[in-house]
Design an enzyme around this catalytic site. Sequence first.
Site, short mmCIF file in Angstrom:
data_model
loop_
_atom_site.label_atom_id
_atom_site.label_comp_id
_atom_site.label_asym_id
_atom_site.label_seq_id
_atom_site.Cartn_x
_atom_site.Cartn_y
_atom_site.Cartn_z
NE ARG A 30 -23.83 1.63 -6.96
CZ ARG A 30 -22.70 0.99 -6.70
NH1 ARG A 30 -21.54 1.60 -6.89
NH2 ARG A 30 -22.69 -0.22 -6.21
CG MET A 78 0.57 6.40 -23.95
SD MET A 78 0.23 6.32 -25.71
CE MET A 78 -0.59 7.87 -25.97
CE1 TYR A 112 5.80 14.97 -25.19
CE2 TYR A 112 5.18 13.20 -23.68
CZ TYR A 112 5.46 13.65 -24.97
OH TYR A 112 5.40 12.78 -26.01
CE LYS A 160 -17.41 -4.29 -8.32
NZ LYS A 160 -18.53 -3.73 -7.54
#
Length: 351
Positions: free
Chosen positions: A129, A294, A245, A37
């Site tokens: 679930r 990023m 940043y 998956k």
Amino acid sequence: MADDGRSILTIDPAAIAANWRVLADRAAPGACAAVLKADAYGCGAAAIAPALWAAGCRDFFVAHLDEGVVLRALLPAARIAVLNGLAPGTLAEFEAHDLTPVLNDLGQIALWRGRPQAAMVHLDTGMNRLGLGPDEQERLAADPPRDLAVSHWLTHLACADEPEHPMNAAQAARFRAILARLPPAATSLANSAGLHLGPGFASDLARPGVALYGGWAAPGLRPVLRLQARVLQVRHVDRGMTVGYGAAHSVAQPGKVATIAMGYADGYLRAAGAPGRLCRIGGAPVPVIGRVSMDLVTLDVTGHEVVPGDLVDVLDGQWTVHDLAAAVGTIAYEILTGLGRRYRRRYEAWA
Ligand SMILES: *Cc1c(COP(=O)(O)O)cnc(C)c1O
């Protein structure tokens, strides 16, 4: 090789195949599937599926129908089961691609009835679930449909990564109890961690995922991933300057900063902050400093010979997805499935 400034992710399909063989030995005498998956946990199903097939794997699990359709094109003869089940209106697609649904409730069972192809049925034993809950299991056991072909009764362990957790034995016992009241079929129980719980957790079809991809530490399993980040720029910094940043990192003494081509858009999670994260140059640790951006990460490379174009080691056999996951407070699964699409990807042996 042209240096296009990208970082390099090398994935070793032979190591994944070797890991599958180790897990299949553990699963014996039952069979061993492979869970592919999320594009083989971010590693790339297109390269991994054929390697697993060549190693002898015949059963595959995905989460979504679409993933099953993609996998079918790669593996014409495999059994491919879709864990998320049979959504209304998708029956024709399951049939067209010869996919096996994992039926998760009585409604899905009703949709599948009368078909000669066998489905799997998920019996929830405590995860709450997916799968038939206790009430639905009662109703199924009271009146099992004669026209439902079942290849496997399946359940999934909630706490397999904690061997001492009482949930493990409780779920195995619940599974055995309901199986005794249902028509006979093969069983499917253990995931990667479940394969390491002992004989009480054996079944006819194990379903390891993360261990194939080097995300589970156990004897005999090999690392799969090597991530090398490209150095884009190197600069000297002085005491009192800040990096990145938020001016979040203050330089304490004169040193050297390398900026590498990797960021949170590539799955190098920003949320956990820099402390504890390391990259390595020639085996020596170099700390991440400042905020992860990023597309960029900054490293303190004071005292190291580094020039733009060099490659810095981010992940390999020494510093693994486990180590990075621990450093940022998550699990190897999240690191693997978040691996970026912007790396130059290579599929070859590197260890
Ligand atoms: C993802 C998944 C697996 C594989 O689990 P790992 O911990 O990656 O080995 C097995 N079974 C089910 C139902 C799953 O959702």
